[in-house]
Scaffold this active site. Sequence first.
Site, PDB file in Angstrom:
ATOM      1  N   ARG A  62      10.690  -6.503  -2.186  1.00 61.05           N
ATOM      2  CA  ARG A  62      10.315  -5.545  -1.133  1.00 61.05           C
ATOM      3  C   ARG A  62       9.579  -6.214   0.039  1.00 61.05           C
ATOM      4  O   ARG A  62       8.684  -5.631   0.647  1.00 61.05           O
ATOM      5  CB  ARG A  62       9.464  -4.401  -1.705  1.00 61.05           C
ATOM      6  CG  ARG A  62      10.161  -3.576  -2.764  1.00 61.05           C
ATOM      7  CD  ARG A  62      11.381  -2.821  -2.215  1.00 61.05           C
ATOM      8  NE  ARG A  62      12.059  -2.088  -3.269  1.00 61.05           N
ATOM      9  CZ  ARG A  62      13.093  -2.572  -3.977  1.00 61.05           C
ATOM     10  NH1 ARG A  62      13.562  -3.784  -3.721  1.00 61.05           N
ATOM     11  NH2 ARG A  62      13.659  -1.849  -4.912  1.00 61.05           N
ATOM     12  N   SER A  69      10.242   5.982  -2.830  1.00 58.96           N
ATOM     13  CA  SER A  69       9.285   5.349  -3.743  1.00 58.96           C
ATOM     14  C   SER A  69       7.972   5.068  -3.018  1.00 58.96           C
ATOM     15  O   SER A  69       7.960   4.440  -1.963  1.00 58.96           O
ATOM     16  CB  SER A  69       9.857   4.045  -4.294  1.00 58.96           C
ATOM     17  OG  SER A  69      10.980   4.295  -5.105  1.00 58.96           O
ATOM     18  N   GLU A 101       4.448   1.008  -1.106  1.00 61.74           N
ATOM     19  CA  GLU A 101       5.774   0.637  -0.601  1.00 61.74           C
ATOM     20  C   GLU A 101       6.044   1.375   0.701  1.00 61.74           C
ATOM     21  O   GLU A 101       6.691   0.854   1.601  1.00 61.74           O
ATOM     22  CB  GLU A 101       6.857   0.960  -1.635  1.00 61.74           C
ATOM     23  CG  GLU A 101       8.246   0.541  -1.210  1.00 61.74           C
ATOM     24  CD  GLU A 101       9.257   0.599  -2.337  1.00 61.74           C
ATOM     25  OE1 GLU A 101      10.400   1.009  -2.068  1.00 61.74           O
ATOM     26  OE2 GLU A 101       8.927   0.221  -3.479  1.00 61.74           O
TER      27      GLU A 101
END
Length: 301
Positions: free
Chosen positions: A172, A223, A293
């Site tokens: 990520r 998320s 995130e």
Amino acid sequence: MTWKTQLPTARGKLLIDEALAPFTWFRVGGPADVVFLPADEQDLSDFLKGLDPSVPVMAIGVGSNLLVRDGGVDGVVIRLGKGFNGVEALGDNRIKAGSAVPDAILARKAAEAGIAGLEFYVGVPGTIGGAVIMNAGCYGAETVNVVKSVRVMNRAGVVRELSVEDLHYTYRHSALQDGEPVIVLDAIFEGTPDEPEAIKARMAEITARRETTQPIREKTGGSTFKNPPGHSSWKLVDEAGWRGKPYGGAMFSPLHSNFLINTGEATAADLEGLGEAVRADVLAKTGVQLDWEIKRIGRAG
């Protein structure tokens, strides 16, 4: 006289003191000083070259992974749209997509061209620009597995091309999140050959799985937390007792406890406050640090 009254001429739309809530999936947040919807790449470059270099600039796509704070955002928010949403099959199992192309659309176009490997994008909310920047992925696949090169524009309106090696992808994260801010223009992806119907069948499985396990019809940002090494964020949130627990107008979804949702009248402060409360509680109970995130921008209200 302020910089907002001396903006460069543009062919796209310039919106002054524009509310950002409608531009995000959470539907919260204060205004931007200016929202710019460029007509195309040249319009964007000309605007940036003419804009006071001291003015902050950031780009957004569909706002799927974005929480705008209630006080709004300084400077210019660039919303990429029609001039950046082309998709072109290039041959040799390669496909080019503009930064404003929804991830799921790229997956479908790749399938139609008989290019396998991009199926996972049907389960990723948002657009290609964000996917490239954050190494988006799901169900065991990530952007790093398929992207080959990316074109970006810097704050001065200058374009350059980067290879996948230049992006230094990790979980990520990419080099695009560090150092000089840039705007993703488009990217080239490479998959493997397969029959379109076989690819579409795999995509249908991903879609069905997502619809039964994620609150995709809620006001959500996808998320909320990255998965810490050796842990699943949803499980940590769940075991700490936060699944379905109201916090102002915010809640972690009863369907998936790593999905923060606006239950109707949440403020950005509700959503961020709940996230921070959960992070503190999980850390106190387990010693595990949850990292956001979702990207959070702007001033507190």
